[in-house]
Design a protein around this motif. Structure first.
Motif, PDB file in Angstrom:
ATOM      1  N   LYS A  62      -8.926 -10.081 -10.684  1.00 24.20           N
ATOM      2  CA  LYS A  62      -9.154  -9.789  -9.263  1.00 24.20           C
ATOM      3  C   LYS A  62     -10.163  -8.661  -9.060  1.00 24.20           C
ATOM      4  N   THR A 198      -6.621  -3.618  -7.086  1.00 27.13           N
ATOM      5  CA  THR A 198      -6.110  -4.604  -8.034  1.00 27.13           C
ATOM      6  C   THR A 198      -4.815  -5.203  -7.489  1.00 27.13           C
ATOM      7  N   GLU A 199      -4.308  -6.221  -8.193  1.00 28.34           N
ATOM      8  CA  GLU A 199      -3.023  -6.805  -7.800  1.00 28.34           C
ATOM      9  C   GLU A 199      -1.920  -5.746  -7.809  1.00 28.34           C
ATOM     10  N   LYS A 203       0.408  -4.180  -4.694  1.00 26.08           N
ATOM     11  CA  LYS A 203       1.868  -4.197  -4.796  1.00 26.08           C
ATOM     12  C   LYS A 203       2.446  -2.804  -4.591  1.00 26.08           C
TER      13      LYS A 203
END
Length: 222
Positions: A62, A198-199, A203
């Motif tokens: 990503k 980023t992922e 989160k």
């Protein structure tokens, strides 16, 4: 828990071979591998001589893909050990038809086998495993053994950018970079928010967790 091997993995890797700068993983011993260098011709790989940005621990891609989409005049290489994961990153890049992204299936300790000295403009370390136990400190990607590698690869004035949610790891990294002779700058929240998330970052932000960031610049005199 061991990750289950994806179905048709070899076929999928073959289908994205244009994006995968294949690392020869037969020589597993690092010292042996470094004696048998496989330096990548980056100008040939990208068909240009634009600046090279490495993302170490690229995961599913990503960060590196979004960075490439936003910065067409830079070349990006995602470094990821696991074939199961890197195949997904390559497929995403292929889906976008990106010309300024490649990937390497390798661990960070092998980077000097594939890249010339002073060839990289920037290295990103996004949410690397913190390995909190002191006995595992040499596995941290900001351990001095890795900083030696980064210093050899970076161009003068080049930088390592790190983001992490782990405060202790962040403090460890600040000290490691400083002791290695880098000029270390803590990133403000505003500066971090301007970077590609980023992922993991998305989160953690959703959980209202604090994100720490730094820029470690290699001195022009190094």
């Amino acid at each position: 828990m061991r990750m289950r091997r994806k179905k048709h993995l070899e076929e999928r890797l073959e289908n994205v071979s244009e994006y995968l700068l294949v690392a020869d993983k037969k020589a597993m011993n690092v010292q042996q591998a470094l004696k048998d260098k496989k330096i990548i011709d980056l100008n040939a790989a990208f068909a240009n001589d634009n600046p090279i940005f490495l993302d170490v621990g690229a995961g599913k891609g990503k960060f590196v893909i979004e960075s490439a989409l936003k910065n067409a005049d830079n070349n990006y290489i995602g470094v990821e050990m696991l074939e199961n994961i890197i195949v997904s990153a390559c497929e995403k890049a292929q889906g976008y038809g990106l010309k300024n992204v490649k990937f390497i299936n390798s661990g960070a300790e092998y980077l000097q086998r594939y890249f010339d000295e002073n060839s990289i403009t920037q290295i990103s370390l996004n949410f690397s495993p913190p390995y909190p136990k002191k006995s595992f400190a040499n596995r941290r990607l900001t351990n001095e053994k890795y900083l030696v590698i980064y210093k050899s690869l970076l161009k003068k004035g080049g930088a390592v950018i790190q983001k992490t949610d782990d405060k202790d790891f962040f403090e460890y990294s600040l000290n490691s970079f400083s002791e290695a002779g880098f000029n270390v700058i803590k990133l403000t929240e505003e500066e971090i928010l301007k970077t590609v998330p980023t992922e993991y970052e998305e989160k953690f932000r959703g959980m209202n967790m604090k994100i720490y960031g730094l820029r470690a610049i290699l001195s022009e005199k190094e």
